[in-house]
Structures are given as C-alpha cells and as structure tokens.
Design a protein around this motif. Structure first.
Motif, short mmCIF file in Angstrom:
data_model
loop_
_atom_site.label_atom_id
_atom_site.label_comp_id
_atom_site.label_asym_id
_atom_site.label_seq_id
_atom_site.Cartn_x
_atom_site.Cartn_y
_atom_site.Cartn_z
N VAL A 258 0.83 -1.20 0.00
CA VAL A 258 0.00 0.00 0.00
C VAL A 258 0.87 1.25 0.00
O VAL A 258 0.60 2.22 -0.73
CB VAL A 258 -0.96 0.00 1.21
CG1 VAL A 258 -1.71 1.31 1.32
CG2 VAL A 258 -1.94 -1.15 1.10
N ILE A 259 1.93 1.25 0.79
CA ILE A 259 2.80 2.42 0.85
C ILE A 259 3.47 2.65 -0.50
O ILE A 259 3.57 3.79 -0.98
CB ILE A 259 3.83 2.27 1.98
CG1 ILE A 259 3.12 2.32 3.33
CG2 ILE A 259 4.91 3.34 1.91
CD1 ILE A 259 3.99 2.07 4.51
N PHE B 83 3.16 6.01 -2.85
CA PHE B 83 4.31 6.75 -3.37
C PHE B 83 4.24 6.86 -4.90
O PHE B 83 4.59 7.89 -5.48
CB PHE B 83 5.62 6.11 -2.94
CG PHE B 83 5.95 6.31 -1.49
CD1 PHE B 83 5.37 7.32 -0.74
CD2 PHE B 83 6.86 5.49 -0.86
CE1 PHE B 83 5.68 7.51 0.59
CE2 PHE B 83 7.19 5.67 0.47
CZ PHE B 83 6.60 6.69 1.20
N MET B 84 3.81 5.79 -5.56
CA MET B 84 3.70 5.84 -7.02
C MET B 84 2.61 6.82 -7.45
O MET B 84 2.76 7.53 -8.45
CB MET B 84 3.40 4.45 -7.59
CG MET B 84 4.57 3.50 -7.53
SD MET B 84 6.00 4.09 -8.47
CE MET B 84 7.05 4.69 -7.18
N LEU B 85 1.53 6.88 -6.69
CA LEU B 85 0.47 7.85 -6.98
C LEU B 85 1.00 9.28 -6.83
O LEU B 85 0.74 10.13 -7.68
CB LEU B 85 -0.73 7.63 -6.06
CG LEU B 85 -1.89 8.60 -6.22
CD1 LEU B 85 -2.55 8.42 -7.57
CD2 LEU B 85 -2.90 8.40 -5.11
N ALA B 86 1.75 9.52 -5.76
CA ALA B 86 2.32 10.85 -5.55
C ALA B 86 3.29 11.21 -6.67
O ALA B 86 3.32 12.34 -7.15
CB ALA B 86 3.04 10.91 -4.19
N SER C 177 4.36 14.23 -11.68
CA SER C 177 4.66 14.18 -13.11
C SER C 177 3.57 14.87 -13.93
O SER C 177 3.85 15.56 -14.91
CB SER C 177 4.78 12.71 -13.53
OG SER C 177 5.00 12.60 -14.91
N SER C 178 2.35 14.69 -13.52
CA SER C 178 1.22 15.34 -14.20
C SER C 178 1.29 16.86 -14.08
O SER C 178 1.08 17.58 -15.06
CB SER C 178 -0.06 14.86 -13.54
OG SER C 178 -1.02 14.50 -14.42
N VAL D 297 5.07 14.19 -0.56
CA VAL D 297 5.42 15.49 -1.16
C VAL D 297 6.76 15.38 -1.86
O VAL D 297 6.94 15.89 -2.97
CB VAL D 297 5.43 16.60 -0.08
CG1 VAL D 297 6.04 17.89 -0.62
CG2 VAL D 297 4.02 16.85 0.44
N PHE D 298 7.73 14.72 -1.24
CA PHE D 298 9.03 14.54 -1.87
C PHE D 298 8.90 13.76 -3.18
O PHE D 298 9.51 14.12 -4.19
CB PHE D 298 10.01 13.83 -0.93
CG PHE D 298 11.34 13.57 -1.56
CD1 PHE D 298 12.24 14.60 -1.74
CD2 PHE D 298 11.67 12.30 -2.00
CE1 PHE D 298 13.46 14.37 -2.35
CE2 PHE D 298 12.89 12.06 -2.60
CZ PHE D 298 13.79 13.09 -2.77
N GLU D 299 8.12 12.69 -3.16
CA GLU D 299 7.92 11.90 -4.38
C GLU D 299 7.27 12.72 -5.47
O GLU D 299 7.60 12.57 -6.65
CB GLU D 299 7.07 10.66 -4.09
CG GLU D 299 7.80 9.56 -3.38
CD GLU D 299 8.89 8.93 -4.24
OE1 GLU D 299 8.71 8.81 -5.47
OE2 GLU D 299 9.92 8.55 -3.68
#
Length: 84
Positions: free
Chosen positions: A2-3, A7-10, A15-16, A79-81
């Motif tokens: 889940v984590i 992170f991939m979503l962030a 990127s978007s 936020v970093f990601e």
C-alpha cells in the motif's frame, strides 16, 4: 504494497503537474524549479526532525493504525515523491 502504491500515486501527480507546467510553454522551467527544490528539501527535513526530537513515537499502534506523526511522515515523503 500500500505504501509503495501511495508513493507511485504521488509520483504520478507530480509528473502530471510538471507536464502541465511544461506544456504551457510560457512558463520557464527555471522559474518554478527553485520552489520545487525548496519543497523537496523541506519535505525531507520533516521526518528528520520528527525522528530526532521528542515528537517521535511509534508510527503505528498494535492494531496497525498510523499515529499523527506516522501520517505526517508519510505525507512528507509523498510530497518529496511528487517533487521528484
């Protein structure tokens, strides 16, 4: 798992946002990247402060629920990601 997904979503959100900023063409990259670097530095500073002060506590209880500081650390890493 889940984590990692969070992170991939962030990362995809960041990127978007970067794609939209670069797609406009009238906003030079140099004008907003300094703010991105500052946000990335601050977001990595937050977990460091939490772990080296009296704010540190267990990130989760015995039932697996995140504490406030655990949630804050996850948010800071997200936020970093997004900045990366």
């Amino acid at each position: 798992g889940v984590i990692f997904a969070i992170f991939m979503l962030a990362s995809m959100v960041g990127s978007s946002i970067a794609g939209k900023l670069m797609g406009e063409g009238n906003v030079p990259v140099e004008s907003y990247m300094q703010y991105v670097f500052v946000a990335a530095a601050i977001s990595l500073f937050v977990p460091s402060i939490i772990s080296h002060t009296s704010l540190s506590e267990n990130a989760a209880d015995h039932q697996g629920h995140l504490s406030f500081t655990g949630q804050l650390e996850i948010f800071a890493f997200c936020v970093f990601e997004a900045c990366v």
